[in-house]
Structure formats: structure tokens, C-alpha cells
Design a protein around this motif. Structure first.
Motif, PDB file in Angstrom:
ATOM      1  N   GLY A  76      48.291  10.468 -20.253  1.00 47.03           N
ATOM      2  CA  GLY A  76      49.250  11.548 -20.475  1.00 47.03           C
ATOM      3  C   GLY A  76      49.389  12.470 -19.272  1.00 47.03           C
ATOM      4  N   GLY A  77      48.415  12.428 -18.365  1.00 43.04           N
ATOM      5  CA  GLY A  77      48.519  13.214 -17.142  1.00 43.04           C
ATOM      6  C   GLY A  77      49.668  12.742 -16.261  1.00 43.04           C
ATOM      7  N   LEU A  78      50.093  11.493 -16.480  1.00 48.34           N
ATOM      8  CA  LEU A  78      51.241  10.946 -15.743  1.00 48.34           C
ATOM      9  C   LEU A  78      52.516  11.009 -16.586  1.00 48.34           C
ATOM     10  N   LEU A 104      43.307  17.494 -18.287  1.00 43.98           N
ATOM     11  CA  LEU A 104      43.849  18.073 -19.531  1.00 43.98           C
ATOM     12  C   LEU A 104      44.126  16.970 -20.552  1.00 43.98           C
ATOM     13  N   ALA A 105      44.731  15.876 -20.069  1.00 46.33           N
ATOM     14  CA  ALA A 105      45.086  14.782 -20.974  1.00 46.33           C
ATOM     15  C   ALA A 105      43.824  14.090 -21.475  1.00 46.33           C
ATOM     16  N   VAL A 142      51.331  15.846 -20.293  1.00 42.97           N
ATOM     17  CA  VAL A 142      51.987  16.814 -19.421  1.00 42.97           C
ATOM     18  C   VAL A 142      53.337  16.199 -19.059  1.00 42.97           C
ATOM     19  N   GLU A 143      54.391  16.963 -19.213  1.00 44.42           N
ATOM     20  CA  GLU A 143      55.725  16.461 -18.887  1.00 44.42           C
ATOM     21  C   GLU A 143      55.764  15.960 -17.429  1.00 44.42           C
ATOM     22  N   PRO A 144      56.244  14.732 -17.205  1.00 42.73           N
ATOM     23  CA  PRO A 144      56.226  14.211 -15.834  1.00 42.73           C
ATOM     24  C   PRO A 144      57.297  14.863 -14.958  1.00 42.73           C
TER      25      PRO A 144
END
Ligand code: SF4
Lengths: 439, 167
Positions: free
Chosen positions: A130-132, A214-215, A228-230
Motif C-alpha cells: 500500500g506504500g506504492l 505506514l502501510a 497511501v494514495e500514489p
């Protein structure tokens, strides 16, 4: 109807249906990953369900790593490694070796994951993707093995809890401190079955290696995913890190009128370094509350904070100094590429000179398997994600969780120390730049 | 499905994570019987030697948090546990149990069950019976999709039907 969250968009896209939180779907999976602990059971499930005609649904997107017991610490682990190797070879899956590193780091460095992807891993920290801007989630081995066979899996579309951080982060405060704070505020099961979505100007300013933190730890509040929104940073990162050219669909973001289960809002300026006390990540407190507690071991590594940028913070703080007498500092790079980068840039040398034990890439003692397991009454401060009773060894050991900067300061003094006490010029760079791995 | 044969309840508290169900050092095995010999090894060492077929696990909030290891529900299946009743479950454990066909019930009154009470489960009606106190507790019904999965015996039979590999 109101707008959609990024989670609802990704699961709609992969199921071919217009879905909302609470719906059950069968969705196409882009990448699937297992490792030396969960892989063998997934292989059993795959062989069971496929019967005679065995074929992977998508060999190119099927990945195995050998990271949890790497190198093997016993005969059983070694045999599990061989099961994984033989399977990958037979069916044409990707397989990474004992020195390649932790599954999640390898998947990212090798460019398997793109924004908007749906990724499942038989490892709970598969939320890391989700970090990406991908939807990554941890599943069991039966889930993974059947997905190997069908390329699809069932999901309940999760509700979303949004965490917004506005403004700038103060010196010494990193993504790790943010996530510990969030977990402390909502609790260990505060986001169970939900997506944790991270947004706001302070999050948008974070480099990718920090967004991954964070993810990664969304699961420590029970989350099914953390996203996180890419943005363009992800595009740059993938280009430099993984030689991957991606473009981001401008619609791949939560709509302004999307429905959230809750929104938690923070001002960056109000935040301070956090430490999670034993024996649950939700026991987060400001570092002031625990300053001065003696530690026997400091462990820097894991899929949370074992990246080059993390290890370099520690090396910077210790350069020309010594780890406090009576304290053991164990450093385990998250991947072979991180190891090489540490070697090439003098980080490894500085750490060894300071008295650190620098080990081969992998999970290290994170789950108490090997390479730094804690004994009775041992106290450890770790950059890891979990500090459950007995997680890193004895049920009578105690583990505190914190950022690499706090770990560095603690290693220097042998007691939990506020990272703002020590001057490391490059702290601020680290908070904003992706330094990358060797390619 | 009805697990109406009463069996002993082994009662655990809140936030029992998978490291406590199957400590990491034992999950080099994938054999349910072997895993069963280490279930709750550190938390409750007497469990594995004393649990018998047809008994139940009862827990508080957030049972099975932490790692995705399927070894945790597998060790309970290996120990002969017939079902798990908890006030709430962590997501991956819940999913794994359903995929493996281990009955799980979310029951807000699970804290009314004492260690050693004789209980039975009626999955279809969504009721937990406490034979010690003669009480009946409602459990949350499963959503239809999950009920279908459970009725089919878990994810493997479900997938075999989809792939046409069922025997
Ligand atoms: S580093 Fe720790 S948390 Fe991450 S995958 Fe390995 S054992 Fe799991």
C-alpha cells in the motif's frame, strides 16, 4: 451515490463489478507471494485443488522468497527451503534465495508491484504494498495455494478509516512514530477488517521508504490493507529502484465524497517520537515516558525498518562512537540489495567499527526464530512491528518498538533515549529522500 | 452443521495472538498433529497434553491477531478442537479458519463461559449452549457468501468445484 475510496476502486476494477464496502467479491489477483514458512502449506493446497493437471494460473506473478529462516537454522527449515525451490523450478514461479531478503522488500525492489495492483501474500505484512498505492493484504496458505491455481480470490470489500496528518513533521519524527501513534489511538484491533488510508500534506511529503512503514503496520491495528494514495514520487521511485516505467491513472485516488468509517486528523507539529511498550504495539507512548529504561539489545531491521535509509540513520549516529557497553546492537538488512548498498557506502564498516553485529539479509530475530533471540528478562528495543509476549524469544523478555533514530540513540547510551538528543545532520534528509538500493 | 455433542471449553482471554497459539519456533512443521503438540506451548503448557477430540476453544476479543500463519488454526484442528467461539476474531485467523473448515462463531456472550464448562454449538441456528449453566448465547450469523463456503467444507472443496477437479 457517493464517491468511492481507493480500496473500492481497486476491488471494483479487479472484480469487474461496481462494489462498495461490505460487498463480497471474487477478484483477479495481480501478484501472489509465499515464503519459506507459509509456502510449503500453500504448495500442499495448490496440489490438492489442482488434481492431475497442475499449472500455475500466472507463473510470472507467482513469487517465493526464503527469508524467515534464512540461512536455514535447522534441518526442518532447510527441508522447507528445498520444497519451495523444487516447486518454483517445476512450475516456473519466481524464487528468491537466502541472501535476497524479506519477501515484501524483494517484491518492491524487483518491481513486481505497481500502483493500483491487487496483491496477496501468505504473510500478514503484505499490507506493505500500500506504500506504492497498491491494495496488498495478508492471507493464509490455503488462500494463497488456491490463488496459485485460479488467479482469483474472495474478498470482503473493507470499510476505510482515514488518518490525515497536516503540516510538517518535527525533527526526529518519522513514519514509524506516526504509525505507532495511530495504532496507540485506535488500538490493536481498531482497524480490523478495514483499510487504513493515510493522507494529508505531511504524508504526501513522505518518501516511499517511509510510506511503506505506514502501510506495513496497518496490520498492527488489525487492518486488511494500508494505503497511501500514489503520486509522482511513486513513479520516480519505481523508475530508479526497479527500472519500471509506470503511469498512474488520475482516477486512482479516493473521491472527495467517498464514505469513511472514521477520519482521524493530526497536526504534524504536535507529534513526537513514539515508543510502543511491551507487549503490544498499541502501547504507544511519547518517548519521554520511557526514557532511561535499560536495554540489553537493540535490533534494527525487518520489513518495517530494515531499509538502507533506516540503517544509515543508525550508522550516522554511531559513526566514530561505540555501542554502549553491555548493549548488543544487531543490524539485519531487509534485502541483499540493501546489504550491498551498506557495503558500498561505508555504512556497514561504520556499524561494525561501532561494535554492531551485522547479519545477512532476511527477517533475523524478528519472529524469534534465530540470529538474536532474546533470553529470560532480556529487554530489547527493536525497529520491528510486533512486540507480543515471546515474539522475539523468551516469554519473559520485553520488547519496545521505535524508529531507527530512537534505536540509534538507544544503542549509543544503552538506555531508551530521545532521538532529538543526538545531533545527526542527515536526519532531515532521511525523512525526505529515498536514497535507494544498488542496481 | 451442528456440533451438539457437549465438550469441554478451554477459555482464553483477549488479544490471544498467533504467536501465542503456535509460537514461531514450532511452525517449521506443517503437520496438524505435530503442530497440535505445541499449541499454546508457552501460554498454557498443559493444553496440548490434555485437550481431547470434540472440545472447544472460547476466547475474548480479537482472537488470532498477528501473523497470517495457517499453522495456528491447523494446530487446533490437529488437537481435535471442534470449534472456536470468541467475542471477536482478528481478520486473517477468521478467514483461515473458514477456509480450512474449522467452525468459528462470533459470540458477544463468550465471556459468560468459564474454563471447563461443557458447551455445544449449533452453527445453523447460531447458538452456543452452556450445559453447565443451562444458558444459550446468540452468535452472529455468517454472511451468505461465507456460509456457502463453510457449507462446502472450506475453500479447497469450493475451488475444486470451480476448477472441475472435485472427485
Ligand atoms: S521481518 Fe518480521 S514481520 Fe516482516 S516478514 Fe519477516 S518475520 Fe514477518
Amino acid at each position: 451515490m457517493t464517491g468511492k475510496t481507493i480500496t473500492e476502486k481497486i476491488l471494483s476494477d479487479h472484480s469487474g463489478e461496481d462494489v462498495r464496502a461490505g460487498d463480497y467479491v471474487e477478484a483477479r489477483v495481480d501478484e501472489m507471494i509465499g515464503h519459506d514458512v507459509t509456502g510449503p502449506l500453500a504448495i500442499d493446497a495448490f496440489e490438492d485443488v489442482t488434481g492431475e493437471d497442475r499449472e500455475l494460473a500466472a507463473p510470472d506473478s507467482t513469487v517465493f522468497t526464503i527469508d524467515h529462516h534464512a540461512p536455514a537454522d535447522g534441518v526442518k527449515a532447510a527441508n522447507n527451503h528445498n520444497i519451495v525451490r523444487a516447486f518454483a523450478e517445476k512450475y516456473g514461479a519466481h524464487q528468491y534465495e537466502i541472501n535476497d531478503g524479506i519477501c515484501h522488500q524483494v517484491m518492491i525492489e524487483e518491481g513486481f508491484v505497481e500502483p493500483g495492483d491487487l496483491v496477496v501474500g501468505a504473510d500478514s505484512h503484505s499490507t506493505t504494498y500500500g506504500g506504492l498505492g497498491a491494495f496488498g493484504t495478508g492471507v493464509g496458505s490455503t488462500d494463497l495455494g488456491t490463488t496459485f491455481a485460479t488467479g482469483e480470490l474472495w474478498f470482503r470489500v473493507p470499510e476505510t478509516i482515514r488518518f490525515e496528518v497536516h503540516g510538517d513533521l518535527p525533527k526526529g519524527v518519522y513514519a514509524k512514530d506516526l504509525i505507532l501513534k495511530f495504532i496507540g489511538d485506535v488500538g490493536f484491533d481498531g482497524a480490523t477488517y478495514k483499510t487504513a488510508e493515510y493522507a494529508g500534506s505531511a504524508i504526501a511529503d513522505l518518501p516511499i521508504h517511509q510510506r511503506l512503514v505506514l502501510a506495513n503496520m496497518a496490520i498492527e491495528m488489525g487492518g486488511k490493507a494500508g494505503i497511501v494514495e500514489p503520486d509522482d514520487r511513486v513513479v520516480d521511485y519505481l523508475e530508479h529502484q526497479a527500472d519500471l516505467e509506470v503511469s498512474i491513472d488520475p482516477d486512482l485516488a479516493s473521491d472527495d465524497d467517498a464514505t469513511y468509517e472514521a477520519v482521524h486528523s493530526y497536526e504534524g507539529a504536535d507529534l513526537e517520537p513514539q515508543v510502543a511498550k511491551p507487549s503490544n504495539p498499541e502501547n504507544a507512548v511519547g518517548v519521554d515516558d520511557v526514557v532511561g529504561i535499560d536495554v540489553d539489545q537493540v535490533f534494527v531491521g525487518t520489513c518495517t525498518n530494515g531499509r538502507y535509509e533506516d540503517i544509515r540513520v543508525v550508522a550516522d549516529a554511531l559513526e566514530g562512537e561505540q555501542v554502549a557497553p553491555g548493549t548488543r546492537l544487531i543490524v539485519v538488512p531487509a534485502s541483499g540489495a540493501v546489504y550491498e548498498k551498506c557495503l558500498e557506502t561505508g555504512v556497514l564498516e561504520a556499524l561494525v567499527a561501532a561494535g554492531a553485529t551485522f547479519q545477512s539479509a532476511g527477517c533475523g530475530p524478528c519472529a524469534g526464530y534465530h540470529q538474536g533471540v532474546l533470553g529470560d528478562d532480556d529487554v530489547c528495543l527493536a525497529t520491528a512491528n510486533r512486540n507480543f509476549p515471546g515474539r522475539e524469544g523468551s516469554m519473559d523478555s520485553r520488547v519496545y518498538l521505535a524508529s531507527p533514530a530512537t534505536a540509534a540513540a538507544t544503542a549509543l547510551y544503552g538506555e531508551i533515549t530521545d532521538p532529538r538528543e543526538i545531533e545527526t545532520e542527515r536526519y532531515d534528509d532521511h525523512a525526505t529522500a529515498d536514497l535507494g538500493v544498488v542496481r | 452443521m451442528s456440533l451438539d455433542e457437549p465438550g469441554r471449553a478451554w477459555v482464553f482471554g483477549d488479544d490471544i495472538d498467533t504467536d501465542q497459539i503456535t509460537p514461531s519456533r514450532f511452525i517449521v512443521s506443517t503437520d496438524p498433529e505435530e503442530l497440535a503438540t505445541h499449541a499454546f506451548n508457552d501460554l498454557r503448557p498443559e493444553f496440548s497434553a490434555n485437550v481431547s477430540e470434540g472440545e472447544f476453544l472460547v476466547a475474548g476479543e480479537n482472537f488470532g491477531g498477528g501473523s497470517s500463519r495457517e499453522h495456528a488454526p491447523l494446530s487446533l484442528i490437529g488437537a481435535g478442537v471442534d470449534g472456536v467461539v470468541a467475542q471477536s476474531f482478528a481478520r486473517i485467523f477468521f478467514r483461515n479458519a473458514i477456509n480450512l473448515g474449522l467452525p468459528v462463531m462470533i459470540c458477544p456472550d463468550a465471556d459468560r463461559i468459564d474454563d471447563g464448562d461443557e458447551i455445544s454449538l449449533d452453527l445453523d441456528a447460531g447458538v452456543v449452549h452452556n450445559h453447565e449453566t443451562d444458558e444459550a448465547y446468540d452468535a452472529e450469523p455468517l454472511p451468505p457468501f461465507l456460509q456457502e463456503l463453510v457449507d462446502e467444507g472450506g475453500l479447497k472443496p469450493y475451488t475444486k468445484r470451480k476448477l472441475g477437479t472435485a472427485d
